[in-house]
Design an enzyme around this catalytic site. Structure first.
Site, mmCIF file in Angstrom:
data_model
loop_
_atom_site.group_PDB
_atom_site.id
_atom_site.type_symbol
_atom_site.label_atom_id
_atom_site.label_comp_id
_atom_site.label_asym_id
_atom_site.label_seq_id
_atom_site.Cartn_x
_atom_site.Cartn_y
_atom_site.Cartn_z
ATOM 1 N N HIS A 147 0.831 -1.200 0.000
ATOM 2 C CA HIS A 147 0.000 0.000 0.000
ATOM 3 C C HIS A 147 0.871 1.258 0.000
ATOM 4 C CE1 HIS A 147 -3.561 2.442 1.361
ATOM 5 N NE2 HIS A 147 -2.588 3.177 1.867
ATOM 6 N N GLU A 148 1.877 1.277 0.854
ATOM 7 C CA GLU A 148 2.728 2.462 0.954
ATOM 8 C C GLU A 148 3.594 2.647 -0.290
ATOM 9 O OE1 GLU A 148 2.372 4.785 3.217
ATOM 10 O OE2 GLU A 148 0.750 3.534 3.977
ATOM 11 N N HIS A 151 1.734 4.376 -3.067
ATOM 12 C CA HIS A 151 1.702 5.839 -3.002
ATOM 13 C C HIS A 151 2.930 6.430 -3.704
ATOM 14 C CE1 HIS A 151 -1.820 6.486 -0.578
ATOM 15 N NE2 HIS A 151 -1.362 5.811 0.459
ATOM 16 N N GLU A 205 -6.063 6.816 -1.567
ATOM 17 C CA GLU A 205 -6.115 5.607 -0.739
ATOM 18 C C GLU A 205 -6.645 4.419 -1.537
ATOM 19 O OE1 GLU A 205 -5.332 5.124 2.992
ATOM 20 O OE2 GLU A 205 -4.015 6.441 1.854
#
Length: 280
Positions: A147-148, A151, A205
């Site tokens: 997820h990070e 980004h 997100e």
């Protein structure tokens, strides 16, 4: 007041506005992947500027953590996190061919916070609290890290810094029309805020959720772990999302989206883990 001054005062805002349009670039930061990320982004800040600012900010954070004896204290924990990163990083090539060659750095900060982040250019930090308090499995560590990393791949911090710059220039244009104001920005000062202090948008997100499960699947981690992780997070935060997941409240809609996209990338997970299965 001379007519020449009045003319210049009227033209200046238009010149500034034109410079904003000229400086703004519409880009596709990543390939769509199996999860189908197609949105194009408007950027004013260059990728090089963002990477340089992120690297400087990251090393300042590491230096401060080192001074507090809070940097990579648990060797086993650090190696575990870095082992997950070593599998995820090659998978980033599915979205950006250049990403596996970034100058990746992975460190663990001793803190009780439920937090993790990845700055521009692949600068990753995990907080010991998120590993210990949630008793994370490797699949769940991969869900967070994926997820990070997403980004960073999508350059969300650069996009947010660009949006902030547009807002600041807009204010300056109004100021110029009134005969006051100055265009200026401190990129280094804002990079930490847009990277991990301020909440991501719902749009960012969702993109990170979807790319994250694909990265995990491609690396041989069960993408369904993201659903379990979210449930753990909601429970640990008493229904309120932790800092790393934004200020949006936990809800069934997000979990359902993760279920849909985790299922979509299951063939990638099956393919990645096929060679590890025992032969019958």
């Amino acid at each position: 007041m001379s007519k020449r001054f009045e003319w210049a005062r009227g033209v200046l805002p238009m010149v500034l506005a034109a410079s904003v349009v000229t400086a703004c670039q519409t880009v596709q930061t990543t390939q769509s992947g199996a999860v189908g990320i197609e949105r194009r982004q408007s950027m004013m800040v260059s990728a090089k500027e963002m990477d340089q600012a992120a690297s400087q900010s990251y090393h300042q954070i590491l230096q401060q953590a080192g001074q507090k004896n809070a940097l990579n204290r648990n060797k086993e924990q650090v190696e575990r996190v870095r082992a997950v990163a070593r599998r995820l990083i090659p998978a980033t090539g599915a979205f950006r061919p250049d990403a596996p060659g970034w100058k990746w750095e992975v460190n663990v900060l001793t803190s009780n916070e439920l937090n993790a982040w990845c700055m521009a250019g692949g600068k990753i930090a995990f907080y010991s609290g998120i590993i210990e308090r949630l008793d994370l499995t490797d699949d769940e560590i991969a869900a967070i890290m994926g997820h990070e990393i997403a980004h960073a791949l999508r350059e969300h911090a650069r996009e947010r810094a660009s949006r902030a710059m547009v807002t600041n220039v807009g204010v300056a244009i109004v100021g110029a029309a009134l005969g006051v104001g100055q265009v200026g920005s401190d990129l280094l000062g804002s990079v930490a805020k847009v990277s991990f202090e301020l909440p991501n948008s719902r749009e960012h997100e969702t993109e990170a959720d979807r790319i994250g499960v694909e990265l995990a699947a491609r690396a041989g981690y069960d993408p369904r772990a993201a659903i379990v992780l979210w449930q753990k997070m909601a429970k640990a935060s008493e229904g309120a999302p932790p800092q790393w997941l934004s200020t949006h409240p936990s809800n069934e809609t997000r979990q359902q989206d993760l279920r849909v996209y985790a299922e979509r990338v299951m063939p990638l997970y099956e393919q990645a883990t096929q060679h590890t299965r025992p032969v019958k």
